[in-house]
Design a protein around this motif. Structure first.
Motif, PDB file in Angstrom:
ATOM      1  N   GLY A 269       5.183   0.070   3.632  1.00  0.00           N
ATOM      2  CA  GLY A 269       3.923  -0.367   4.103  1.00  0.00           C
ATOM      3  C   GLY A 269       3.440   0.299   5.457  1.00  0.00           C
ATOM      4  O   GLY A 269       2.439  -0.009   5.841  1.00  0.00           O
ATOM      5  N   THR A 271       1.790   3.359   7.796  1.00  0.00           N
ATOM      6  CA  THR A 271       0.686   4.213   7.645  1.00  0.00           C
ATOM      7  C   THR A 271       1.377   5.620   7.886  1.00  0.00           C
ATOM      8  O   THR A 271       2.137   5.789   8.423  1.00  0.00           O
ATOM      9  CB  THR A 271      -0.508   3.859   8.469  1.00  0.00           C
ATOM     10  OG1 THR A 271      -0.159   4.226   9.614  1.00  0.00           O
ATOM     11  CG2 THR A 271      -0.976   2.460   8.328  1.00  0.00           C
ATOM     12  N   LEU A 312      -1.516   9.662  -2.009  1.00  0.00           N
ATOM     13  CA  LEU A 312      -0.681   8.670  -1.100  1.00  0.00           C
ATOM     14  C   LEU A 312      -0.739   9.075   0.409  1.00  0.00           C
ATOM     15  O   LEU A 312      -1.274   8.595   1.338  1.00  0.00           O
ATOM     16  CB  LEU A 312       0.638   8.408  -1.532  1.00  0.00           C
ATOM     17  CG  LEU A 312       1.603   7.362  -0.610  1.00  0.00           C
ATOM     18  CD1 LEU A 312       0.816   6.139  -0.677  1.00  0.00           C
ATOM     19  CD2 LEU A 312       2.699   7.594  -1.008  1.00  0.00           C
ATOM     20  N   SER A 318      -2.770   3.719  -2.205  1.00  0.00           N
ATOM     21  CA  SER A 318      -1.630   2.794  -1.797  1.00  0.00           C
ATOM     22  C   SER A 318      -0.294   3.231  -2.641  1.00  0.00           C
ATOM     23  O   SER A 318      -0.565   3.717  -3.613  1.00  0.00           O
ATOM     24  CB  SER A 318      -2.171   1.460  -1.967  1.00  0.00           C
ATOM     25  OG  SER A 318      -2.023   1.144  -3.254  1.00  0.00           O
ATOM     26  N   PRO A 319       0.785   3.005  -2.104  1.00  0.00           N
ATOM     27  CA  PRO A 319       2.049   3.066  -3.073  1.00  0.00           C
ATOM     28  C   PRO A 319       1.958   2.359  -4.265  1.00  0.00           C
ATOM     29  O   PRO A 319       2.215   2.989  -5.293  1.00  0.00           O
ATOM     30  CB  PRO A 319       3.087   2.429  -2.041  1.00  0.00           C
ATOM     31  CG  PRO A 319       2.713   2.504  -0.557  1.00  0.00           C
ATOM     32  CD  PRO A 319       1.174   2.331  -0.782  1.00  0.00           C
ATOM     33  N   ASP A 321      -0.611   1.722  -6.131  1.00  0.00           N
ATOM     34  CA  ASP A 321      -1.641   2.411  -6.774  1.00  0.00           C
ATOM     35  C   ASP A 321      -1.058   3.727  -7.395  1.00  0.00           C
ATOM     36  O   ASP A 321      -1.345   4.135  -8.377  1.00  0.00           O
ATOM     37  CB  ASP A 321      -3.009   2.566  -6.156  1.00  0.00           C
ATOM     38  CG  ASP A 321      -3.719   1.140  -6.103  1.00  0.00           C
ATOM     39  OD1 ASP A 321      -3.511   0.364  -6.733  1.00  0.00           O
ATOM     40  OD2 ASP A 321      -4.723   1.230  -5.193  1.00  0.00           O
TER      41      ASP A 321
END
Length: 338
Positions: A269, A271, A312, A318-319, A321
């Protein structure tokens, strides 16, 4: 007895320093160039690189300097161990000092941003040398393990077999076994793409997924590497060897892998900026992923894992997605596109 070869290693990071040790253990005279005077003093006076290989004693035969011209003087091999994206600028500075007839060896595993060129192509661009003078040394080469003189293998790759054999002789030791390969394209692509796949495996691990997911990413990552390699004229069998599967397995599975570790932080999570700020060494796949996807697009090669990693890293995906995008692709046969 005098050394058979002389090598200038340009880059005092973990792999450049470790390969200097390998060369010296193989009987090659080594001059290691590094930017920082304090690192050079540590290598010359204490035979250690405390910043990158703390606790590792280097051979007395590895001598360091901040003067690139001094390091390059009389070199049979010029070994490039700088970050991929800085190679062109560094080479332009070093051109006046690189001896005529020397063999230029890349330790880098990346693709140049903007041009989408392999490292050997960047060398050829800047130096104007023939293919018989450009080589790469690649494989499952996690620096810390080799610095402990643990058993490892590598590939000395050059389009010219005699040149590959000379490089093999210059770095063969009882703990570092080197093979030769004339498929320079395949060996370079194997080393570059595996970093991107390792990022994906790291993300999966950081998200808490198990070995099934990681094995899927490794094997399908190999499949897309083969597709790209063949499209660029490489031998698909190279991908089943040390420079392909060997490097892929080590980089995707080891906690020593910068790219795998970088991906884990993303999967947890963090960034991209947060991970970069806490990462000291270069994770080559972060920038090369865009260049590799550019290559794939230009040659009509489908690389879904690479595309997901680019999304990504650089497009706000997002990871979760990214993983969903991979798992919900249309059904296909296992072997396609080659």
């Amino acid at each position: 007895m005098s050394a058979r070869y002389r090598a200038a290693v340009l880059g005092g990071g973990s792999w450049g320093t470790t390969f200097s040790m390998v060369l010296s253990d193989a009987g090659t005279e080594v001059s290691l160039w590094a930017r920082r005077p304090e690192l050079v003093r540590a290598v010359n006076e204490r035979h250690t690189n405390p910043d990158y290989l703390p606790g590792v004693e280097l051979p007395a035969g590895v001598r360091a300097t901040t003067d690139a011209a001094e390091a390059l003087r009389g070199a049979d091999f010029v070994v490039l161990a700088v970050p991929s994206q800085t190679l062109r600028a560094n080479l332009l500075d070093w051109v006046p000092h690189i001896p005529a007839g020397t063999t230029v060896v890349s330790l880098m595993k990346g693709i140049e941003l903007g041009t989408a060129k392999r490292m050997s192509e960047v060398v050829t661009d800047v130096l104007g040398v023939g293919p018989e003078r450009v080589a790469t040394l690649t494989g499952p080469n996690l620096a810390w393990e080799i610095a402990q003189r643990q058993p490892a293998v590598a590939v000395a790759a050059c389009a010219d077999q005699p040149t590959a054999e000379r490089l093999q002789q210059a770095c063969m030791t009882p703990y570092f076994r080197t093979y030769t390969n004339t498929d320079l394209i395949g060996c370079e692509l194997g080393g570059a793409v595996k970093n991107v796949i390792a990022l994906a495996v790291g993300v999966a691990s950081g998200m808490g997924f198990g070995d099934n997911a990681k094995a899927a990413l490794i094997t399908r990552g190999l499949a897309e590497t083969v597709r790209l390699a063949v499209a660029l004229g490489a031998d698909e069998h190279t991908m089943a060897g040390v420079a392909g599967m060997g490097d892929l397995v080590a980089t995707c599975n080891s906690p020593l892998s910068r790219n795998r570790t970088f991906g884990e932080q993303l999967g947890r999570g963090h960034t991209l900026d947060e991970v970069i700020s806490t990462t000291r060494q270069t994770a080559e796949g972060v920038k090369s992923s865009e260049s590799i996807l550019q290559l794939a697009t230009a040659h009509g090669v489908e690389m879904p894992i690479t595309e997901a990693v680019v999304g990504l890293l650089h497009k706000g995906l997002s990871p979760a997605d990214a993983m969903q995008a991979l798992m919900t692709r249309s059904a296909k046969p296992e072997r396609y596109g080659v």
